[in-house]
Design a protein around this motif. Sequence first.
Motif, PDB file in Angstrom:
ATOM      1  N   ARG A  16       0.838  -1.200   0.000  1.00 56.38           N
ATOM      2  CA  ARG A  16       0.000   0.000   0.000  1.00 56.38           C
ATOM      3  C   ARG A  16       0.873   1.250   0.000  1.00 56.38           C
ATOM      4  O   ARG A  16       1.916   1.288   0.641  1.00 56.38           O
ATOM      5  CB  ARG A  16      -0.920   0.024   1.227  1.00 56.38           C
ATOM      6  CG  ARG A  16      -1.977  -1.062   1.222  1.00 56.38           C
ATOM      7  CD  ARG A  16      -2.832  -0.994   2.481  1.00 56.38           C
ATOM      8  NE  ARG A  16      -3.837  -2.036   2.495  1.00 56.38           N
ATOM      9  CZ  ARG A  16      -3.596  -3.304   2.833  1.00 56.38           C
ATOM     10  NH1 ARG A  16      -2.376  -3.674   3.192  1.00 56.38           N
ATOM     11  NH2 ARG A  16      -4.571  -4.193   2.810  1.00 56.38           N
ATOM     12  N   THR A  17       0.415   2.263  -0.705  1.00 60.13           N
ATOM     13  CA  THR A  17       1.035   3.588  -0.636  1.00 60.13           C
ATOM     14  C   THR A  17      -0.082   4.589  -0.381  1.00 60.13           C
ATOM     15  O   THR A  17      -1.157   4.492  -0.979  1.00 60.13           O
ATOM     16  CB  THR A  17       1.770   3.940  -1.943  1.00 60.13           C
ATOM     17  OG1 THR A  17       0.857   3.845  -3.058  1.00 60.13           O
ATOM     18  CG2 THR A  17       2.939   2.986  -2.176  1.00 60.13           C
TER      19      THR A  17
ATOM     20  N   LEU B 228      -1.924   4.545   2.013  1.00 57.67           N
ATOM     21  CA  LEU B 228      -3.005   3.698   2.518  1.00 57.67           C
ATOM     22  C   LEU B 228      -3.951   3.223   1.419  1.00 57.67           C
ATOM     23  O   LEU B 228      -5.046   2.735   1.701  1.00 57.67           O
ATOM     24  CB  LEU B 228      -3.805   4.416   3.623  1.00 57.67           C
ATOM     25  CG  LEU B 228      -3.050   4.656   4.936  1.00 57.67           C
ATOM     26  CD1 LEU B 228      -3.941   5.380   5.933  1.00 57.67           C
ATOM     27  CD2 LEU B 228      -2.557   3.342   5.520  1.00 57.67           C
ATOM     28  N   GLN B 229      -3.511   3.341   0.155  1.00 54.28           N
ATOM     29  CA  GLN B 229      -4.304   2.854  -0.971  1.00 54.28           C
ATOM     30  C   GLN B 229      -3.614   1.628  -1.568  1.00 54.28           C
ATOM     31  O   GLN B 229      -2.398   1.451  -1.439  1.00 54.28           O
ATOM     32  CB  GLN B 229      -4.442   3.942  -2.043  1.00 54.28           C
ATOM     33  CG  GLN B 229      -5.006   5.264  -1.522  1.00 54.28           C
ATOM     34  CD  GLN B 229      -6.390   5.119  -0.942  1.00 54.28           C
ATOM     35  OE1 GLN B 229      -7.312   4.645  -1.621  1.00 54.28           O
ATOM     36  NE2 GLN B 229      -6.559   5.521   0.310  1.00 54.28           N
ATOM     37  N   ASP B 230      -4.404   0.784  -2.240  1.00 52.20           N
ATOM     38  CA  ASP B 230      -3.842  -0.411  -2.865  1.00 52.20           C
ATOM     39  C   ASP B 230      -2.688  -0.044  -3.789  1.00 52.20           C
ATOM     40  O   ASP B 230      -2.809   0.889  -4.605  1.00 52.20           O
ATOM     41  CB  ASP B 230      -4.911  -1.138  -3.686  1.00 52.20           C
ATOM     42  CG  ASP B 230      -6.027  -1.717  -2.824  1.00 52.20           C
ATOM     43  OD1 ASP B 230      -5.997  -1.474  -1.604  1.00 52.20           O
ATOM     44  OD2 ASP B 230      -6.915  -2.391  -3.375  1.00 52.20           O
ATOM     45  N   ALA B 231      -1.603  -0.766  -3.679  1.00 54.68           N
ATOM     46  CA  ALA B 231      -0.463  -0.561  -4.573  1.00 54.68           C
ATOM     47  C   ALA B 231      -0.249  -1.845  -5.384  1.00 54.68           C
ATOM     48  O   ALA B 231      -1.136  -2.249  -6.150  1.00 54.68           O
ATOM     49  CB  ALA B 231       0.769  -0.186  -3.769  1.00 54.68           C
TER      50      ALA B 231
ATOM     51  N   LEU C 100      -7.707  -3.976   8.627  1.00 61.07           N
ATOM     52  CA  LEU C 100      -6.959  -4.698   7.585  1.00 61.07           C
ATOM     53  C   LEU C 100      -6.910  -6.192   7.878  1.00 61.07           C
ATOM     54  O   LEU C 100      -7.022  -7.011   6.975  1.00 61.07           O
ATOM     55  CB  LEU C 100      -5.541  -4.140   7.466  1.00 61.07           C
ATOM     56  CG  LEU C 100      -5.410  -2.666   7.043  1.00 61.07           C
ATOM     57  CD1 LEU C 100      -3.945  -2.312   6.835  1.00 61.07           C
ATOM     58  CD2 LEU C 100      -6.211  -2.378   5.785  1.00 61.07           C
TER      59      LEU C 100
ATOM     60  N   SER D 178      -7.682  -6.869  -5.971  1.00 63.49           N
ATOM     61  CA  SER D 178      -7.260  -5.477  -6.010  1.00 63.49           C
ATOM     62  C   SER D 178      -7.114  -4.942  -7.434  1.00 63.49           C
ATOM     63  O   SER D 178      -6.609  -5.621  -8.327  1.00 63.49           O
ATOM     64  CB  SER D 178      -5.912  -5.320  -5.299  1.00 63.49           C
ATOM     65  OG  SER D 178      -5.407  -4.018  -5.472  1.00 63.49           O
TER      66      SER D 178
ATOM     67  N   GLY E 102      -5.051  -2.847  -8.103  1.00 66.17           N
ATOM     68  CA  GLY E 102      -3.625  -2.591  -8.281  1.00 66.17           C
ATOM     69  C   GLY E 102      -2.944  -3.564  -9.215  1.00 66.17           C
ATOM     70  O   GLY E 102      -1.867  -3.265  -9.756  1.00 66.17           O
TER      71      GLY E 102
END
Length: 462
Positions: free
Chosen positions: A185-186, A188-191, A305, A404, A406
């Motif tokens: 995560r970056t 707090l978002q999906d990476a 999480l 995700s 991502g």
Amino acid sequence: MQREEHDLIGGREVGSEVYWGIHTLRALENFPLTGIPLSSHPELVVALAAVKEAAALAHLELGTLPEEEVRAITSACREIRGGRLHDQFVVDVFQGGAGTSANMNANEVIANRALELLGHERGSYAHLHPNDDVNRSQSTNDVYPTAAKLAMYAASGRLLDAMSVLRNAFSERGGAFAKTVKLGRTQLQDAVPMTLGQEFDAFALTVRDDAELVRLASEALLEVNLGGTAIGTGLNADAGFAALAVTHLAAVSSAPVRPARDRVESTQGVGGFIRLSGALRQFALRLSKICNDLRLLASGPRAGLGEIRLPELQAGSSIMPGKVNPVIPEAVNQVCFDVVGADAAVCAAAQAGQLQLNAFEPLIVHHLLNSANRLKAACVLLAERCVGGIEANEEHLLVLVESSSGLATALNPVIGYQRATALARQCQATGVPVRELAAREGLIPEEELASLLDPWRLARPS
């Protein structure tokens, strides 16, 4: 029973049962500040005794003190270094006079114990004097900082051992989770995918790197100004005392101390203390970030999480049944906050020194010893009561990866950023996985798609 002692102000009665004397009594009356006595820092008490023992041995070699007196002084110092009489070091850790009261407390305790060993009563200073004999060729201004550096070096060594325990705990979990794929995560978002092992290995490297900073800072403390007396010029020190005293101190303390390159600078400068404080502050900040991550990764069990499970140690609420809190990371966070605050106090005291001396070294010493010892305890606590028992919620982690948006990032080189963005947005809007959406649209052959979106390959693309 009482005994009478005298100083420049006058005479006072001191309890005959104590080893300290009139100077310590004055300090007890003058500095009722924290209620924390010098004995709360056993490293400092031991270091003061080591300095006094080294000084006495130097005088024995120079022939400037009688052998009988030296033997009594060194015997008293060795008892203190072995843990005896620490309860006699009673002055407050905060004191005016740049540590004079701490030095006088040590002089008096050592002198009175030495008098006993010589067969005399405590306070009979005509036979052996706290200032003329125990403190010969010395000043508070070289004794106190030298002892402080020795104490901090010892405390830093124990901290380094504890940091090694914590680093190894993170490394062990890194190995255990080496094949556990998760979503990075970056902001707090999906990476993009990674392994839980990589996350824990990164924690281990953080601790290792900060340990190197602490090690370098502690080694810088080994340059001491003993023999510089009042301002570093060596006034009133017997010829040859400085070099011999430092040599004996290295042997007595088992620390490779060396003479200061410039005793005047070393007496007024507190650069080594600032450097150690900065190293402790950096570690505290980065350790706190690790604890934040552990709490976040373990958040839940349903609404967070929920990627890892921390050991369950105690009930988490007096009203909510079944609640368990991440108490160890929370406790370690608080130690870290305390260390950061201590660094601010150390920096304020460091810049407040004037001309040939810093009068605020007692505060610096107190905070640095506290910080090193509390971080040591925090490292062991975190390693043994938390990190070693962390488990991965593997099924949940895999679901998060597969679902995700991502994953679309891995398709950039094949279908381009614009098409990959459309897939990601569609995944977010519908909840349909990127893999399924790409297959539906026939953008990539299924065999190639399976390879491109393999979570293990994405976590370790190299």
